[in-house]
Motif scaffolding. Structure first.
Motif, PDB file in Angstrom:
ATOM      1  N   VAL A 171      -0.511  11.788  -8.558  1.00  0.00           N
ATOM      2  CA  VAL A 171       0.449  12.887  -8.599  1.00  0.00           C
ATOM      3  C   VAL A 171       1.731  12.418  -7.934  1.00  0.00           C
ATOM      4  CG1 VAL A 171       0.909  15.256  -7.867  1.00  0.00           C
ATOM      5  CG2 VAL A 171      -1.400  14.582  -8.543  1.00  0.00           C
ATOM      6  N   VAL A 172       2.870  12.709  -8.535  1.00  0.00           N
ATOM      7  CA  VAL A 172       4.146  12.258  -7.985  1.00  0.00           C
ATOM      8  C   VAL A 172       4.466  12.990  -6.683  1.00  0.00           C
ATOM      9  CG1 VAL A 172       5.616  13.956  -9.164  1.00  0.00           C
ATOM     10  CG2 VAL A 172       6.531  11.687  -8.614  1.00  0.00           C
ATOM     11  N   GLY A 173       5.158  12.296  -5.782  1.00  0.00           N
ATOM     12  CA  GLY A 173       5.630  12.931  -4.562  1.00  0.00           C
ATOM     13  C   GLY A 173       4.596  13.096  -3.470  1.00  0.00           C
ATOM     14  N   ARG A 174       3.403  12.499  -3.634  1.00  0.00           N
ATOM     15  CA  ARG A 174       2.373  12.559  -2.616  1.00  0.00           C
ATOM     16  C   ARG A 174       2.041  11.131  -2.185  1.00  0.00           C
ATOM     17  NH1 ARG A 174       4.382  16.421  -3.894  1.00  0.00           N
ATOM     18  NH2 ARG A 174       3.512  18.386  -4.682  1.00  0.00           N
ATOM     19  N   PRO A 175       1.505  10.935  -0.982  1.00  0.00           N
ATOM     20  CA  PRO A 175       1.269   9.574  -0.479  1.00  0.00           C
ATOM     21  C   PRO A 175       0.223   8.821  -1.287  1.00  0.00           C
ATOM     22  CG  PRO A 175       1.195  11.209   1.301  1.00  0.00           C
ATOM     23  CD  PRO A 175       1.179  11.973   0.014  1.00  0.00           C
ATOM     24  N   GLY A 176       0.263   7.492  -1.140  1.00  0.00           N
ATOM     25  CA  GLY A 176      -0.817   6.643  -1.630  1.00  0.00           C
ATOM     26  C   GLY A 176      -0.503   5.791  -2.830  1.00  0.00           C
ATOM     27  N   TRP A 177       0.196   6.346  -3.826  1.00  0.00           N
ATOM     28  CA  TRP A 177       0.348   5.599  -5.068  1.00  0.00           C
ATOM     29  C   TRP A 177       1.294   4.415  -4.901  1.00  0.00           C
ATOM     30  CZ3 TRP A 177       4.437   4.603  -8.398  1.00  0.00           C
ATOM     31  CH2 TRP A 177       5.635   5.270  -8.138  1.00  0.00           C
ATOM     32  N   ASP A 178       2.302   4.533  -4.030  1.00  0.00           N
ATOM     33  CA  ASP A 178       3.220   3.416  -3.820  1.00  0.00           C
ATOM     34  C   ASP A 178       2.499   2.238  -3.175  1.00  0.00           C
ATOM     35  OD1 ASP A 178       2.845   4.925  -1.544  1.00  0.00           O
ATOM     36  OD2 ASP A 178       4.950   4.911  -0.926  1.00  0.00           O
ATOM     37  N   ASN A 179       1.600   2.534  -2.234  1.00  0.00           N
ATOM     38  CA  ASN A 179       0.814   1.466  -1.612  1.00  0.00           C
ATOM     39  C   ASN A 179      -0.144   0.829  -2.623  1.00  0.00           C
ATOM     40  OD1 ASN A 179       0.724   3.957   0.763  1.00  0.00           O
ATOM     41  ND2 ASN A 179       1.886   2.088   1.153  1.00  0.00           N
ATOM     42  N   TRP A 180      -0.680   1.654  -3.514  1.00  0.00           N
ATOM     43  CA  TRP A 180      -1.554   1.123  -4.573  1.00  0.00           C
ATOM     44  C   TRP A 180      -0.777   0.160  -5.466  1.00  0.00           C
ATOM     45  CZ3 TRP A 180      -1.523   0.908  -9.839  1.00  0.00           C
ATOM     46  CH2 TRP A 180      -2.724   0.586 -10.475  1.00  0.00           C
ATOM     47  N   MET A 181       0.459   0.510  -5.825  1.00  0.00           N
ATOM     48  CA  MET A 181       1.275  -0.355  -6.674  1.00  0.00           C
ATOM     49  C   MET A 181       1.496  -1.717  -6.013  1.00  0.00           C
ATOM     50  SD  MET A 181       2.471   0.896  -9.689  1.00  0.00           S
ATOM     51  CE  MET A 181       4.162   0.344  -9.981  1.00  0.00           C
ATOM     52  N   CYS A 182       1.800  -1.698  -4.727  1.00  0.00           N
ATOM     53  CA  CYS A 182       2.008  -2.960  -4.012  1.00  0.00           C
ATOM     54  C   CYS A 182       0.729  -3.790  -3.984  1.00  0.00           C
ATOM     55  CB  CYS A 182       2.488  -2.684  -2.588  1.00  0.00           C
ATOM     56  SG  CYS A 182       4.128  -1.940  -2.483  1.00  0.00           S
ATOM     57  N   ASP A 183      -0.392  -3.154  -3.724  1.00  0.00           N
ATOM     58  CA  ASP A 183      -1.660  -3.876  -3.694  1.00  0.00           C
ATOM     59  C   ASP A 183      -2.026  -4.414  -5.070  1.00  0.00           C
ATOM     60  OD1 ASP A 183      -4.172  -4.506  -2.040  1.00  0.00           O
ATOM     61  OD2 ASP A 183      -5.028  -3.476  -3.775  1.00  0.00           O
ATOM     62  N   ARG A 184      -1.627  -3.688  -6.098  1.00  0.00           N
ATOM     63  CA  ARG A 184      -1.943  -4.121  -7.463  1.00  0.00           C
ATOM     64  C   ARG A 184      -1.301  -5.474  -7.769  1.00  0.00           C
ATOM     65  NH1 ARG A 184      -5.879  -3.853 -11.062  1.00  0.00           N
ATOM     66  NH2 ARG A 184      -5.168  -3.727 -13.229  1.00  0.00           N
ATOM     67  N   THR A 185      -0.102  -5.716  -7.250  1.00  0.00           N
ATOM     68  CA  THR A 185       0.538  -7.022  -7.500  1.00  0.00           C
ATOM     69  C   THR A 185      -0.288  -8.142  -6.890  1.00  0.00           C
ATOM     70  OG1 THR A 185       1.934  -7.013  -5.496  1.00  0.00           O
ATOM     71  CG2 THR A 185       2.818  -5.943  -7.475  1.00  0.00           C
ATOM     72  N   TRP A 186      -0.882  -7.895  -5.741  1.00  0.00           N
ATOM     73  CA  TRP A 186      -1.721  -8.923  -5.109  1.00  0.00           C
ATOM     74  C   TRP A 186      -2.995  -9.158  -5.918  1.00  0.00           C
ATOM     75  CZ3 TRP A 186      -2.061 -10.606   0.477  1.00  0.00           C
ATOM     76  CH2 TRP A 186      -0.797 -10.683   1.047  1.00  0.00           C
ATOM     77  N   LYS A 187      -3.590  -8.087  -6.431  1.00  0.00           N
ATOM     78  CA  LYS A 187      -4.820  -8.253  -7.210  1.00  0.00           C
ATOM     79  C   LYS A 187      -4.563  -8.978  -8.529  1.00  0.00           C
ATOM     80  CE  LYS A 187      -7.441  -4.399  -5.290  1.00  0.00           C
ATOM     81  NZ  LYS A 187      -8.040  -3.055  -5.499  1.00  0.00           N
ATOM     82  N   LEU A 188      -3.366  -8.772  -9.081  1.00  0.00           N
ATOM     83  CA  LEU A 188      -3.018  -9.428 -10.343  1.00  0.00           C
ATOM     84  C   LEU A 188      -2.374 -10.793 -10.129  1.00  0.00           C
ATOM     85  CD1 LEU A 188      -1.535  -6.358 -12.261  1.00  0.00           C
ATOM     86  CD2 LEU A 188      -3.775  -7.427 -12.616  1.00  0.00           C
TER      87      LEU A 188
END
Length: 315
Positions: A171-188
């Motif tokens: 959901v936009v505007g709530r915590p968590g998804w931005d950190n997930w995006m950053c972690d996704r770059t490391w996993k990929l």
């Protein structure tokens, strides 16, 4: 990668009250900087704002049970509509203060550009047709703005065909998804580039009165719980960027972070043994480069110190 090659897309709130003031400033600043723009959602004033600035308007984005836009839907809709080689999600209160022109060829086919924001109080609408008013705004950001901690991430720029387009139903505007995006770059194993030293973005401070069923911290509500569950405990932020851009626009590696990323992929990556061994090798190379870089910096620092100058023979 230039401004006109990056389509910015956003999910604004209703254009009412102070939120309307700062969102109009933000969207006008994107157009002023040369970006194509896509606005999504059905809240009051979004369609009119899109019409004013010549942006693409997409109303039919998926919503949560509380009527908040779902990011995965917005990402797919914006990607399908944009015609530029790069996309950028941006929060609706962020001012773009300048143009940029980056040579991203060394980053490969997929990457993520992020950066810190500068928090500032803006209470008035800015006339972006008045260059004096624009210059005054930029000066206020420079003089009065406060650089936000590295945990706050308000824009994400990536190629049109990026693997980062496929995200969970945050959901936009709530915590968590931005950190997930950053972690996704490391996993990929793809570059995450920090633009902070090259690109100043202004965040116009605001309250959180728009959040339904809020509790505790101003942005916490049941949707926060959903985002946290999808985040699955991972947390990365701007400190974990594996590349950086300096003041002149040169893209440089952050060797220690590259070593950490490749070490993780070597140990926990989902690829076969050969690929994981390659990541292990890259980890070693990055560590060596990091030490060499640190030695060079130390030598330069010592050569410039007053004590060093005193020991230099007279010419």
């Amino acid at each position: 990668m230039r401004n006109d090659q990056v389509t910015l897309f956003s999910l604004p709130k209703a254009f009412t009250g102070h939120s309307g003031v700062i969102q109009r400033n933000a969207v006008r600043s994107w157009v002023h900087a040369g970006h194509p723009v896509i606005l999504l959602g059905t809240d009051e004033g979004i369609a009119e704002m899109a019409e004013e600035v010549g942006a693409t308007y997409i109303p039919d984005v998926a919503m949560s049970d509380l009527g908040t836009p779902i990011l995965s839907s917005a990402f797919q809709l914006a990607s399908a509509k944009a015609t530029t080689p790069y996309l950028g999600y941006i929060n609706g209160d962020i001012l773009i203060t300048q143009s940029f022109n980056l040579d991203v060829s060394k980053l490969g086919d997929d990457f993520l550009c992020v950066g810190r924001r500068t928090d500032v109080d803006i209470e008035w609408e800015v006339d972006f047709d008045d260059e004096h008013a624009v210059a005054k705004l930029w000066q206020i950001i420079a003089d009065q703005g406060q650089l936000h901690p590295k945990t706050g991430i308000d824009y994400f720029i990536f190629p049109q065909e990026s693997s980062l387009l496929k995200i969970p139903d945050f959901v936009v505007g709530r915590p968590g998804w931005d950190n997930w995006m950053c972690d996704r770059t490391w996993k990929l194993g793809i570059p995450m580039v920090c633009l902070t030293n090259h690109l100043t973005v202004g965040h116009q401070n605001h309250d959180y009165g728009h959040i339904k069923q809020y509790r505790g911290k101003a942005w916490d509500n049941p949707e926060t719980d959903k985002n946290r569950a999808l985040q699955d405990g991972v947390h990365r932020d701007l400190e974990d960027c594996t590349w950086r851009v300096n003041e002149t626009g040169e893209i440089l590696p952050r060797y220690r972070q590259l070593a950490r990323m490749h070490s993780r992929l070597a140990r926990f990556g989902m690829q076969g043994i050969v690929i994981r061994c390659l990541h292990g090798l890259r980890c070693g190379v990055a560590l060596l480069q990091s030490q060499l870089y640190a030695d060079v910096l130390l030598t330069v620092k010592q050569s410039r110190s007053p004590e060093s100058a005193k020991t230099q023979p007279a010419s």
